[in-house]
Structures are given as C-alpha cells and as structure tokens.
Design a protein around this motif. Sequence first.
Motif, PDB file in Angstrom:
ATOM      1  N   ASN A 173      34.389  16.150   1.008  1.00 44.28           N
ATOM      2  CA  ASN A 173      35.769  16.651   1.081  1.00 44.28           C
ATOM      3  C   ASN A 173      36.188  17.562  -0.069  1.00 44.28           C
ATOM      4  OD1 ASN A 173      37.165  15.088   3.481  1.00 44.28           O
ATOM      5  ND2 ASN A 173      35.880  13.594   2.420  1.00 44.28           N
ATOM      6  N   HIS A 174      35.298  17.810  -1.026  1.00 49.36           N
ATOM      7  CA  HIS A 174      35.748  18.535  -2.218  1.00 49.36           C
ATOM      8  C   HIS A 174      36.123  19.984  -1.945  1.00 49.36           C
ATOM      9  CE1 HIS A 174      31.586  20.003  -2.267  1.00 49.36           C
ATOM     10  NE2 HIS A 174      31.922  20.859  -3.201  1.00 49.36           N
ATOM     11  N   LYS A 175      35.734  20.521  -0.796  1.00 49.02           N
ATOM     12  CA  LYS A 175      36.135  21.881  -0.432  1.00 49.02           C
ATOM     13  C   LYS A 175      37.169  21.885   0.696  1.00 49.02           C
ATOM     14  CE  LYS A 175      31.856  24.153  -1.910  1.00 49.02           C
ATOM     15  NZ  LYS A 175      30.704  25.028  -1.498  1.00 49.02           N
ATOM     16  N   ARG A 176      37.706  20.722   1.005  1.00 47.34           N
ATOM     17  CA  ARG A 176      38.676  20.616   2.086  1.00 47.34           C
ATOM     18  C   ARG A 176      40.077  20.248   1.598  1.00 47.34           C
ATOM     19  NH1 ARG A 176      36.535  17.578   7.326  1.00 47.34           N
ATOM     20  NH2 ARG A 176      36.191  15.779   5.962  1.00 47.34           N
ATOM     21  N   GLY A 177      40.263  20.294   0.283  1.00 49.12           N
ATOM     22  CA  GLY A 177      41.586  20.040  -0.265  1.00 49.12           C
ATOM     23  C   GLY A 177      41.919  18.581  -0.476  1.00 49.12           C
ATOM     24  N   VAL A 178      40.955  17.686  -0.254  1.00 41.50           N
ATOM     25  CA  VAL A 178      41.186  16.259  -0.427  1.00 41.50           C
ATOM     26  C   VAL A 178      40.323  15.755  -1.575  1.00 41.50           C
ATOM     27  CG1 VAL A 178      41.172  13.974   0.632  1.00 41.50           C
ATOM     28  CG2 VAL A 178      41.697  15.989   2.029  1.00 41.50           C
ATOM     29  N   GLN A 179      40.969  15.113  -2.528  1.00 43.60           N
ATOM     30  CA  GLN A 179      40.283  14.648  -3.730  1.00 43.60           C
ATOM     31  C   GLN A 179      39.952  13.159  -3.609  1.00 43.60           C
ATOM     32  OE1 GLN A 179      42.568  15.390  -7.250  1.00 43.60           O
ATOM     33  NE2 GLN A 179      40.855  15.092  -8.643  1.00 43.60           N
ATOM     34  N   PHE A 180      38.717  12.787  -3.929  1.00 45.86           N
ATOM     35  CA  PHE A 180      38.307  11.387  -3.978  1.00 45.86           C
ATOM     36  C   PHE A 180      37.962  11.022  -5.417  1.00 45.86           C
ATOM     37  CE2 PHE A 180      38.100  11.671   0.533  1.00 45.86           C
ATOM     38  CZ  PHE A 180      38.168  10.364   1.001  1.00 45.86           C
ATOM     39  N   PHE A 181      38.379   9.832  -5.803  1.00 44.73           N
ATOM     40  CA  PHE A 181      38.224   9.414  -7.202  1.00 44.73           C
ATOM     41  C   PHE A 181      38.007   7.907  -7.252  1.00 44.73           C
ATOM     42  CE2 PHE A 181      40.127   7.734 -11.122  1.00 44.73           C
ATOM     43  CZ  PHE A 181      39.451   8.469 -12.078  1.00 44.73           C
ATOM     44  N   THR A 182      37.120   7.454  -8.155  1.00 48.59           N
ATOM     45  CA  THR A 182      36.834   6.033  -8.310  1.00 48.59           C
ATOM     46  C   THR A 182      37.237   5.551  -9.692  1.00 48.59           C
ATOM     47  OG1 THR A 182      34.824   6.472  -7.014  1.00 48.59           O
ATOM     48  CG2 THR A 182      35.114   4.253  -7.862  1.00 48.59           C
ATOM     49  N   LEU A 183      38.046   4.506  -9.723  1.00 48.07           N
ATOM     50  CA  LEU A 183      38.393   3.826 -10.973  1.00 48.07           C
ATOM     51  C   LEU A 183      37.480   2.619 -11.118  1.00 48.07           C
ATOM     52  CD1 LEU A 183      40.125   3.069 -13.426  1.00 48.07           C
ATOM     53  CD2 LEU A 183      41.770   2.031 -11.839  1.00 48.07           C
ATOM     54  N   CYS A 184      36.803   2.526 -12.267  1.00 52.24           N
ATOM     55  CA  CYS A 184      35.844   1.436 -12.508  1.00 52.24           C
ATOM     56  C   CYS A 184      36.227   0.668 -13.767  1.00 52.24           C
ATOM     57  CB  CYS A 184      34.429   2.005 -12.650  1.00 52.24           C
ATOM     58  SG  CYS A 184      33.862   2.989 -11.257  1.00 52.24           S
ATOM     59  N   VAL A 213      45.357   2.220 -15.757  1.00 51.81           N
ATOM     60  CA  VAL A 213      45.910   3.191 -14.806  1.00 51.81           C
ATOM     61  C   VAL A 213      46.192   4.526 -15.497  1.00 51.81           C
ATOM     62  CG1 VAL A 213      47.841   3.686 -13.262  1.00 51.81           C
ATOM     63  CG2 VAL A 213      46.812   1.407 -13.291  1.00 51.81           C
ATOM     64  N   GLN A 214      46.640   4.482 -16.725  1.00 46.66           N
ATOM     65  CA  GLN A 214      46.829   5.733 -17.477  1.00 46.66           C
ATOM     66  C   GLN A 214      45.523   6.504 -17.582  1.00 46.66           C
ATOM     67  OE1 GLN A 214      48.446   4.319 -21.188  1.00 46.66           O
ATOM     68  NE2 GLN A 214      50.568   4.426 -20.478  1.00 46.66           N
ATOM     69  N   ALA A 215      44.433   5.798 -17.873  1.00 47.26           N
ATOM     70  CA  ALA A 215      43.121   6.434 -17.964  1.00 47.26           C
ATOM     71  C   ALA A 215      42.697   7.004 -16.620  1.00 47.26           C
ATOM     72  CB  ALA A 215      42.078   5.426 -18.457  1.00 47.26           C
ATOM     73  N   ALA A 216      43.003   6.285 -15.551  1.00 43.74           N
ATOM     74  CA  ALA A 216      42.633   6.748 -14.207  1.00 43.74           C
ATOM     75  C   ALA A 216      43.366   8.033 -13.851  1.00 43.74           C
ATOM     76  CB  ALA A 216      42.944   5.663 -13.175  1.00 43.74           C
ATOM     77  N   LEU A 217      44.669   8.059 -14.052  1.00 40.86           N
ATOM     78  CA  LEU A 217      45.453   9.239 -13.673  1.00 40.86           C
ATOM     79  C   LEU A 217      45.113  10.439 -14.560  1.00 40.86           C
ATOM     80  CD1 LEU A 217      48.909   7.571 -12.921  1.00 40.86           C
ATOM     81  CD2 LEU A 217      47.138   8.302 -11.309  1.00 40.86           C
ATOM     82  N   ARG A 218      44.800  10.172 -15.818  1.00 38.93           N
ATOM     83  CA  ARG A 218      44.400  11.255 -16.719  1.00 38.93           C
ATOM     84  C   ARG A 218      43.061  11.853 -16.280  1.00 38.93           C
ATOM     85  NH1 ARG A 218      45.456   8.690 -20.973  1.00 38.93           N
ATOM     86  NH2 ARG A 218      43.405   7.753 -21.330  1.00 38.93           N
ATOM     87  N   ALA A 219      42.094  10.999 -15.955  1.00 38.07           N
ATOM     88  CA  ALA A 219      40.778  11.475 -15.513  1.00 38.07           C
ATOM     89  C   ALA A 219      40.872  12.179 -14.166  1.00 38.07           C
ATOM     90  CB  ALA A 219      39.806  10.304 -15.425  1.00 38.07           C
ATOM     91  N   LEU A 220      41.719  11.664 -13.292  1.00 42.84           N
ATOM     92  CA  LEU A 220      41.925  12.298 -11.988  1.00 42.84           C
ATOM     93  C   LEU A 220      42.467  13.710 -12.157  1.00 42.84           C
ATOM     94  CD1 LEU A 220      42.115  12.047  -8.852  1.00 42.84           C
ATOM     95  CD2 LEU A 220      44.416  11.136  -9.202  1.00 42.84           C
ATOM     96  N   ASN A 221      43.450  13.869 -13.020  1.00 39.72           N
ATOM     97  CA  ASN A 221      44.033  15.194 -13.252  1.00 39.72           C
ATOM     98  C   ASN A 221      43.065  16.135 -13.958  1.00 39.72           C
ATOM     99  OD1 ASN A 221      46.568  14.769 -12.035  1.00 39.72           O
ATOM    100  ND2 ASN A 221      47.313  13.700 -13.847  1.00 39.72           N
ATOM    101  N   ASP A 222      42.079  15.559 -14.639  1.00 44.54           N
ATOM    102  CA  ASP A 222      41.048  16.380 -15.290  1.00 44.54           C
ATOM    103  C   ASP A 222      39.927  16.751 -14.316  1.00 44.54           C
ATOM    104  OD1 ASP A 222      42.367  16.358 -17.692  1.00 44.54           O
ATOM    105  OD2 ASP A 222      41.211  14.706 -18.549  1.00 44.54           O
ATOM    106  N   GLY A 223      40.036  16.300 -13.068  1.00 44.95           N
ATOM    107  CA  GLY A 223      39.054  16.649 -12.053  1.00 44.95           C
ATOM    108  C   GLY A 223      37.776  15.837 -12.097  1.00 44.95           C
ATOM    109  N   LYS A 224      37.814  14.674 -12.748  1.00 45.97           N
ATOM    110  CA  LYS A 224      36.600  13.861 -12.858  1.00 45.97           C
ATOM    111  C   LYS A 224      36.318  13.117 -11.557  1.00 45.97           C
ATOM    112  CE  LYS A 224      36.782  13.285 -17.868  1.00 45.97           C
ATOM    113  NZ  LYS A 224      36.817  12.313 -18.997  1.00 45.97           N
TER     114      LYS A 224
END
Length: 280
Positions: A173-184, A213-224
Amino acid sequence: MNIRGKWALVTGASSGIGEQFARQLAEQGGNLILVARSKNKMENLASELKKKHGVKVEVIAIDLGKEGAPSEVYQQCKLLKLDVEVLVNNAGFATHGLFEQLSGVRQHDEVMLNVTAVVDMTHLFLPDMVLRSSGTVINVASTAGFQPLPYMAVYGATKAFILSFTQALWWENHKRGVQFFTLCPGATDTSFFNVVGAEEAAVGKKDTPERVVQAALRALNDGKLYVVPGTQNYLGTQLGRFITKKRGLRFVGGLLRPRDGSAYNKKTVNSSDLAGRTVQ
C-alpha cells in the motif's frame, strides 16, 4: 499524518496504550471511535475528551475477540456515516505458563483477539482508505514479536504475525496513499501484566503508555516502518543477530519461567475445556 477533523478508531481504548492513543489523537484534533468491552470507562473518557478538546467521540462496546465482532463495528461505523482515516488495532492480551497446562479456550480467544480481529478489522476498513487514497493503519505488536517466547508461546507467535502482516501490507500500500505502521513496545505500565498474572513477564523497566504512544506518533510522522520505544528494548530485539536460536531460547525461557514452579508440574488442563466451542 493530519488527523484534525477526521475520524480515528482505536481498539482496546478503555485503558493503557489504547487510552493514550485516544488522548493524543484527540489532542491533535481528531474525532474518535472508541472500541472495547468496558462501556463505562469509554463513556467517561469520551466525555472528558469532548470537553477538553472539542472533538466528537463515539463509543462501541463490544468484545472484538468474538466471531463477527469486527464486522459489527464496521457496519455501525457505516450506519453513523463515519469515514475512518486512522485505524489503531491495539486490543490484545497474553497468557503465561506451559502451553498444554493453560486453558485451550483462553489461548483460542487470545489468537482470536490478537490476530483474527486485527486481520478482519484491517480487511474491512482498508478498501475505503484505498478508494480515498488516504489513511493510516497502526497495528500494535510487541518486542515479543522478534523472538519465540517459551511460557508465552501463543502470545509471542501472535505478535510475530502482526509484525510480519503489517510490514507486508506496508509494501502493498505504500504507493496507494495508505500508511501502515507497527508499534512494538516492551514492558509498559498497564493492566497487561494483571491479565497475564505473572510479573516475570515484565522483562526490563516498564515504560509509560504516554511515552510509548508519543514515540509511535513521532516515528509514524517520520515515515518509519515500525518503532521499538526505548534503547534497551530495541537492543533486546536484536539479540537473535548475535547468538544462536538455542541460546536465545535458553535466555528468554530463563526470564519467563513461572516463578511458582508450575513449569515443572506435569498436570495438564483437560482438553474438555474446549467443549462447546466451535472453531471456525
């Protein structure tokens, strides 16, 4: 990720990491759909967040581990005309002890909530995101997903599934406008360990749900692709790169061995505890 004025659905939202996702997304101006079994807790949280942040909040009280529950959630969102922009699959629980001594029903329910519900929720809500070319799916795995866990065999396997599943869908999905992210996350100060019933499962210093959750949202916004909050937790996930599988199992098994000596009790749970359960 701009969630302001859009809808985010959070499962396991009544406490812990799920509650923190709700709080921090509301702080960013996101409207919320809270999903969990504890209706009163969610209604209290909904009232607080509406007053504090001026956001809209809907509550759906349901056990996502039951067959067909994700479909009920999706249909209710459709009836309310709520377009979910962010899906946070957080609900889950663990069991601890020798596999054959633990309740088969309880471990079956563990797979249903930790795996089946995540797959079903993602399968239901993803097509709408793809049509809009916009959306984010956050799946909560664990540091447990990076290596097998003796005495928590089912839990570790479910989290390994989530990690693999989410990364595969990231590529699709990375070229379809949908972002997937895993918090571990590693050990986190939540009710998780009360449910597990074993403090030895809390390997390492416990982090707070807020920081996780702060770490998750920060990493998500960084495109990780994923994040493991905490340096010690991250190093632990890399253990398998430097030692053999057997050494790793010996190390983790030593940490997680039940302290009450039940690991040496050969009495097993009778398989009749599965009676009456229809496995789909």
